[in-house]
Design a protein around this motif. Structure first.
Motif, PDB file in Angstrom:
ATOM      1  N   SER A   1       3.257   5.500  -5.869  1.00 43.66           N
ATOM      2  CA  SER A   1       3.010   5.513  -7.304  1.00 43.66           C
ATOM      3  C   SER A   1       2.013   6.613  -7.674  1.00 43.66           C
ATOM      4  O   SER A   1       2.181   7.318  -8.672  1.00 43.66           O
ATOM      5  N   ILE A   2       0.978   6.770  -6.859  1.00 41.24           N
ATOM      6  CA  ILE A   2      -0.018   7.820  -7.134  1.00 41.24           C
ATOM      7  C   ILE A   2       0.597   9.202  -6.918  1.00 41.24           C
ATOM      8  O   ILE A   2       0.532  10.068  -7.793  1.00 41.24           O
ATOM      9  N   PHE A   3       1.216   9.416  -5.758  1.00 42.14           N
ATOM     10  CA  PHE A   3       1.802  10.742  -5.470  1.00 42.14           C
ATOM     11  C   PHE A   3       2.858  11.123  -6.515  1.00 42.14           C
ATOM     12  O   PHE A   3       2.929  12.272  -6.947  1.00 42.14           O
ATOM     13  N   ASN A   4       3.675  10.146  -6.913  1.00 39.40           N
ATOM     14  CA  ASN A   4       4.734  10.445  -7.883  1.00 39.40           C
ATOM     15  C   ASN A   4       4.185  10.768  -9.272  1.00 39.40           C
ATOM     16  O   ASN A   4       4.875  11.388 -10.080  1.00 39.40           O
ATOM     17  N   SER A   5       2.957  10.320  -9.533  1.00 39.56           N
ATOM     18  CA  SER A   5       2.374  10.593 -10.852  1.00 39.56           C
ATOM     19  C   SER A   5       1.712  11.969 -10.896  1.00 39.56           C
ATOM     20  O   SER A   5       1.266  12.416 -11.953  1.00 39.56           O
TER      21      SER A   5
ATOM     22  N   LYS B   1       0.828  -1.216   0.000  1.00 42.52           N
ATOM     23  CA  LYS B   1       0.000   0.000   0.000  1.00 42.52           C
ATOM     24  C   LYS B   1       0.861   1.263   0.000  1.00 42.52           C
ATOM     25  O   LYS B   1       0.468   2.293  -0.554  1.00 42.52           O
ATOM     26  N   ILE B   2       2.041   1.194   0.622  1.00 42.28           N
ATOM     27  CA  ILE B   2       2.980   2.323   0.549  1.00 42.28           C
ATOM     28  C   ILE B   2       3.409   2.512  -0.911  1.00 42.28           C
ATOM     29  O   ILE B   2       3.452   3.640  -1.428  1.00 42.28           O
ATOM     30  N   LYS B   3       3.679   1.396  -1.566  1.00 45.64           N
ATOM     31  CA  LYS B   3       4.088   1.447  -2.972  1.00 45.64           C
ATOM     32  C   LYS B   3       2.965   2.036  -3.836  1.00 45.64           C
ATOM     33  O   LYS B   3       3.209   2.840  -4.738  1.00 45.64           O
TER      34      LYS B   3
ATOM     35  N   THR C   1      -2.476   0.257   7.693  1.00 48.35           N
ATOM     36  CA  THR C   1      -2.523  -0.144   6.281  1.00 48.35           C
ATOM     37  C   THR C   1      -3.923   0.103   5.729  1.00 48.35           C
ATOM     38  O   THR C   1      -4.089   0.605   4.608  1.00 48.35           O
ATOM     39  N   ASN C   2      -4.934  -0.216   6.510  1.00 51.65           N
ATOM     40  CA  ASN C   2      -6.307   0.054   6.072  1.00 51.65           C
ATOM     41  C   ASN C   2      -6.577   1.552   5.960  1.00 51.65           C
ATOM     42  O   ASN C   2      -7.287   1.993   5.058  1.00 51.65           O
ATOM     43  N   HIS C   3      -6.010   2.310   6.884  1.00 52.01           N
ATOM     44  CA  HIS C   3      -6.152   3.770   6.824  1.00 52.01           C
ATOM     45  C   HIS C   3      -5.535   4.315   5.531  1.00 52.01           C
ATOM     46  O   HIS C   3      -6.124   5.151   4.834  1.00 52.01           O
ATOM     47  N   LEU C   4      -4.358   3.797   5.200  1.00 55.69           N
ATOM     48  CA  LEU C   4      -3.681   4.223   3.969  1.00 55.69           C
ATOM     49  C   LEU C   4      -4.495   3.821   2.732  1.00 55.69           C
ATOM     50  O   LEU C   4      -4.663   4.623   1.803  1.00 55.69           O
ATOM     51  N   SER C   5      -5.025   2.610   2.728  1.00 53.47           N
ATOM     52  CA  SER C   5      -5.845   2.145   1.599  1.00 53.47           C
ATOM     53  C   SER C   5      -7.043   3.066   1.367  1.00 53.47           C
ATOM     54  O   SER C   5      -7.388   3.391   0.234  1.00 53.47           O
ATOM     55  N   TYR C   6      -7.692   3.437   2.480  1.00 50.07           N
ATOM     56  CA  TYR C   6      -8.856   4.327   2.429  1.00 50.07           C
ATOM     57  C   TYR C   6      -8.497   5.617   1.680  1.00 50.07           C
ATOM     58  O   TYR C   6      -9.207   6.032   0.763  1.00 50.07           O
ATOM     59  N   HIS C   7      -7.384   6.208   2.059  1.00 49.47           N
ATOM     60  CA  HIS C   7      -7.006   7.471   1.416  1.00 49.47           C
ATOM     61  C   HIS C   7      -6.404   7.259   0.021  1.00 49.47           C
ATOM     62  O   HIS C   7      -6.533   8.135  -0.837  1.00 49.47           O
ATOM     63  N   ASN C   8      -5.770   6.119  -0.228  1.00 44.71           N
ATOM     64  CA  ASN C   8      -5.316   5.826  -1.600  1.00 44.71           C
ATOM     65  C   ASN C   8      -6.508   5.838  -2.557  1.00 44.71           C
ATOM     66  O   ASN C   8      -6.392   6.299  -3.699  1.00 44.71           O
ATOM     67  N   GLY C   9      -7.647   5.318  -2.085  1.00 51.41           N
ATOM     68  CA  GLY C   9      -8.859   5.304  -2.911  1.00 51.41           C
ATOM     69  C   GLY C   9      -9.335   6.708  -3.255  1.00 51.41           C
ATOM     70  O   GLY C   9     -10.137   6.880  -4.185  1.00 51.41           O
ATOM     71  N   GLN C  10      -8.856   7.694  -2.500  1.00 47.72           N
ATOM     72  CA  GLN C  10      -9.254   9.087  -2.743  1.00 47.72           C
ATOM     73  C   GLN C  10      -8.216   9.839  -3.582  1.00 47.72           C
ATOM     74  O   GLN C  10      -8.574  10.519  -4.546  1.00 47.72           O
TER      75      GLN C  10
END
Lengths: 158, 158
Positions: free
Chosen positions: A23-27, A17-19, A143-152
């Motif tokens: 990947s999103i932030f770097n894009s 999930k960090i990866k 990890t779940n917290h990060l996933s939640y915000h990755n979805g955003q």
């Protein structure tokens, strides 16, 4: 042996999930990070700061040391509505990278059994009755917290 | 003992995220579910269908039985762009509730050691080398998947 399998499962999910977040932030450009992830919702820069604070606060919880970027706690966690952000996207990107490196280094040094010790947000008394409130559970939760915000934050991509 | 603690950690996270999703879906009207979670992104009804398919497919992967709502796999997972949705929000809400109940019932009957057996999407050969590819790892992975989409459907709330 079994302990090692558990730890690998939880840490693999964390690193994956960090990866994904990286990947999103770097894009995204710094300009794109200033946009709201959805109309009327948090900006990318706010979420980058929020995730950085959350991960920074894992240092004291997991007994790895003190929080490093204390100045982020107010604007990116406790009191977001004040909108007193002073950090640039570039600074936040650096803090995010740094805090995740420090966590990864500490994780790699932990023997498997140590993950099942109590973390610093639970009392010794409570832990005796609730052995699941251990350090590895913090990893699962964050990890779940990060996933939640990755979805955003993924919505900032064109 | 340690097995039980770890199973509890993973299942607690699962149930907590199911509860979060239910709370969000229950707060939304069928009309609100027709909206996109962000401009140009998936609708709430699509995501409800997508999460239902994902959880339904856990039945065969975890050896609990066959997928129940096979008709959802095309429109809500494999080929979303076709937009061939025929289910109403009301039907999908019922399927979602049903599939999560079936999973919860199966989970409650599993002895702790059984969670560390291989799941059905990994070969016996691969599993011998990679013991972390067990049934409990599916729970960890699907909980993160649910968290990711919870972070999106929450945007449908006013």
């Amino acid at each position: 042996m079994t302990n090692q399998v558990f730890v690998k499962m939880a840490l693999d999910a964390w690193h994956s999930k960090i990866k994904e977040a990286d990947s999103i932030f770097n894009s995204l450009t710094d300009e794109q990070l200033k946009n709201e992830v959805a109309s009327g919702r948090n900006t990318g820069i706010y979420l980058l700061g929020h995730l950085t604070v959350t991960h920074d606060l894992m240092l004291p919880i997991l007994n790895f040391g003190q929080q490093i970027y204390q100045q982020l706690t107010g604007p990116y966690n406790d009191n977001p509505d004040a909108k007193t952000y002073i950090e640039t996207a570039s600074e936040l990107r650096q803090y995010w990278k740094n805090i995740n490196s420090i966590l990864a280094e500490n994780f790699s040094k932990m023997p498997a059994h140590a993950w099942f010790e109590k973390h610093n947000s639970v009392s010794a008394e409570a832990f005796q009755k609730e052995l699941h409130r251990n350090k590895l559970n913090i990893i699962i939760s964050r990890t779940n917290h990060l996933s939640y915000h990755n979805g955003q934050i993924v919505f900032l991509k064109k």
